[in-house]
Scaffold this motif. Structure first.
Motif, PDB file in Angstrom:
ATOM      1  N   SER A 208       8.657  34.653  -2.731  1.00  0.00           N
ATOM      2  CA  SER A 208      10.101  34.803  -2.551  1.00  0.00           C
ATOM      3  C   SER A 208      10.458  34.855  -1.069  1.00  0.00           C
ATOM      4  CB  SER A 208      10.616  36.062  -3.250  1.00  0.00           C
ATOM      5  OG  SER A 208      10.552  35.915  -4.645  1.00  0.00           O
ATOM      6  N   ILE A 253      13.957  30.656  -2.147  1.00  0.00           N
ATOM      7  CA  ILE A 253      14.610  29.350  -2.156  1.00  0.00           C
ATOM      8  C   ILE A 253      14.656  28.838  -3.599  1.00  0.00           C
ATOM      9  CG2 ILE A 253      13.892  28.753   0.191  1.00  0.00           C
ATOM     10  CD1 ILE A 253      11.686  26.997  -1.104  1.00  0.00           C
ATOM     11  N   ASP A 254      15.451  27.806  -3.826  1.00  0.00           N
ATOM     12  CA  ASP A 254      15.406  27.083  -5.096  1.00  0.00           C
ATOM     13  C   ASP A 254      14.258  26.080  -5.042  1.00  0.00           C
ATOM     14  OD1 ASP A 254      17.745  28.411  -5.766  1.00  0.00           O
ATOM     15  OD2 ASP A 254      19.040  26.711  -5.242  1.00  0.00           O
ATOM     16  N   ASP A 255      13.419  26.062  -6.073  1.00  0.00           N
ATOM     17  CA  ASP A 255      12.394  25.029  -6.162  1.00  0.00           C
ATOM     18  C   ASP A 255      12.114  24.740  -7.628  1.00  0.00           C
ATOM     19  OD1 ASP A 255      10.698  27.027  -7.103  1.00  0.00           O
ATOM     20  OD2 ASP A 255       9.534  27.183  -5.253  1.00  0.00           O
ATOM     21  N   ARG A 257      10.006  25.841  -9.635  1.00  0.00           N
ATOM     22  CA  ARG A 257       9.614  26.962 -10.482  1.00  0.00           C
ATOM     23  C   ARG A 257      10.767  27.914 -10.790  1.00  0.00           C
ATOM     24  NH1 ARG A 257       5.495  26.988  -6.848  1.00  0.00           N
ATOM     25  NH2 ARG A 257       5.983  29.077  -6.062  1.00  0.00           N
ATOM     26  N   GLY A 258      11.807  27.903  -9.975  1.00  0.00           N
ATOM     27  CA  GLY A 258      12.910  28.815 -10.218  1.00  0.00           C
ATOM     28  C   GLY A 258      13.930  28.774  -9.102  1.00  0.00           C
ATOM     29  N   THR A 259      15.111  29.298  -9.392  1.00  0.00           N
ATOM     30  CA  THR A 259      16.160  29.347  -8.383  1.00  0.00           C
ATOM     31  C   THR A 259      16.046  30.619  -7.557  1.00  0.00           C
ATOM     32  OG1 THR A 259      17.736  30.517  -9.806  1.00  0.00           O
ATOM     33  CG2 THR A 259      17.701  28.092  -9.941  1.00  0.00           C
ATOM     34  N   ALA A 260      16.702  30.606  -6.405  1.00  0.00           N
ATOM     35  CA  ALA A 260      16.714  31.797  -5.561  1.00  0.00           C
ATOM     36  C   ALA A 260      17.376  32.969  -6.280  1.00  0.00           C
ATOM     37  CB  ALA A 260      17.436  31.487  -4.253  1.00  0.00           C
ATOM     38  N   ASP A 261      18.481  32.699  -6.983  1.00  0.00           N
ATOM     39  CA  ASP A 261      19.174  33.775  -7.693  1.00  0.00           C
ATOM     40  C   ASP A 261      18.296  34.378  -8.784  1.00  0.00           C
ATOM     41  OD1 ASP A 261      21.423  33.519  -6.141  1.00  0.00           O
ATOM     42  OD2 ASP A 261      22.542  32.315  -7.599  1.00  0.00           O
ATOM     43  N   TYR A 262      17.579  33.510  -9.503  1.00  0.00           N
ATOM     44  CA  TYR A 262      16.700  34.035 -10.554  1.00  0.00           C
ATOM     45  C   TYR A 262      15.581  34.896  -9.948  1.00  0.00           C
ATOM     46  CZ  TYR A 262      13.255  34.477 -14.197  1.00  0.00           C
ATOM     47  OH  TYR A 262      12.359  35.006 -15.084  1.00  0.00           O
ATOM     48  N   ARG A 263      15.019  34.445  -8.851  1.00  0.00           N
ATOM     49  CA  ARG A 263      13.950  35.216  -8.211  1.00  0.00           C
ATOM     50  C   ARG A 263      14.445  36.604  -7.794  1.00  0.00           C
ATOM     51  NH1 ARG A 263      11.911  29.855  -6.441  1.00  0.00           N
ATOM     52  NH2 ARG A 263       9.651  29.865  -6.795  1.00  0.00           N
TER      53      ARG A 263
END
Length: 289
Positions: A208, A253-255, A257-263
């Motif tokens: 993250s 970051i968004d990538d 595997r997942g978005t920044a908000d989700y992380r």
């Protein structure tokens, strides 16, 4: 691509001094993937498997010294007592085959922000022992080891020799979120360690940010909020504020595997859960004492 095979640790240091471009390899669990998918091809590989002293671990002056070649499976089977956070993280690494070959030293050398060992090493207050032929041994606190994405404080002619960790004096926990339950790169991960003797907490955030991170504002918050000397269950307010501070410390970051908000959301949940587990263990230990 050249393949360099030293006969001893001293020989490995000499080869690294002569060929600073050589990439060390031991378990090869990351390196071989990159080679197979043609994502990176170093000019030389430096095989550290003949350096058998790297496969040893021992307690010295009250600290656990883990050779950089000690595989995850040995940490799980032999060091879960004194190093529970690192053992928990080791259990989440890949498959049994990967855990038999992969090493914490390799995780450090690769310095991927998603490496499972990093949060536990940060929370556990590790020190990395590195060495070069020209300058000898250097001890790098884990807080100073990570520089940027896959960049560390290692000099070009240095190799990681060992990792030093104090045995846990309080509860430690590690948890991660992935796209499935096993054999997965972390979407995000978190580790916490309690230090009752100093009434402090250390944390580690993985996958993250550009590097593994500590959530220092969250640690400072707990130092004032945890009822160390008059232990009692934690309030929902403390748990949620801690989770929010951990999420705020992340730099995701968004990538794929997942978005920044989700992380950020997932980290807040992981932080609350691991703190709850650790504090419950602390209450049990205090009651038993």
């Amino acid at each position: 691509m050249d393949f360099l095979r030293p006969t001893s640790w001293a020989d490995a240091l000499d080869l690294k001094a002569t060929r600073p471009d050589a990439s060390p390899i031991q378990g090869g669990t990351d390196m071989m993937v990159e080679l197979n998918f043609d994502k990176g091809r170093p000019s030389a590989l430096l095989d550290l498997n003949p350096c058998r002293e790297l496969f040893e671990y021992k307690e010295i002056d009250g600290k656990i010294r883990i050779g950089s070649g000690v595989p995850y499976v040995r940490i799980i089977n032999r060091l879960a007592g004194p190093l529970p956070g690192l053992a928990q993280a080791s259990r989440t690494v890949g498959s049994p085959q990967i855990r038999n070959r992969g090493t914490v030293g390799g995780n450090l050398g690769g310095a991927s922000p998603a490496g499972d060992a990093h949060p536990a090493l940060l929370a556990g207050n590790a020190v990395v022992e590195v060495e070069s032929a020209a300058r000898g041994t250097r001890m790098i606190p884990i807080d100073d080891f990570y520089i940027w994405v896959r960049k560390t404080a290692l000099e070009p002619d240095e190799l990681i020799r060992a990792i030093w960790l104090p045995p846990a004096e309080g509860p430690q926990y590690f948890s991660k979120v992935g796209t499935r339950n096993a054999m997965v790169i972390a979407v995000c991960s978190f580790s916490i360690a309690l230090y009752p003797s100093t009434a402090t907490v250390r944390t580690g955030i993985g996958s993250s940010g550009p590097t593994p991170l500590r959530a220092e504002p969250a640690e400072e918050f707990l130092a004032t909020q945890l009822p160390w000397h008059d232990p009692a269950p934690l309030t929902e307010r403390v748990l949620r504020e801690f989770g929010a501070l951990v999420a705020a410390a992340a730099k995701p970051i968004d990538d794929v595997r997942g978005t920044a908000d989700y992380r950020k959301h997932a980290l807040s949940v992981l932080a609350r859960r691991t703190l709850g587990w650790a504090w419950t263990d602390y209450l049990v230990e205090r009651k038993a004492a």
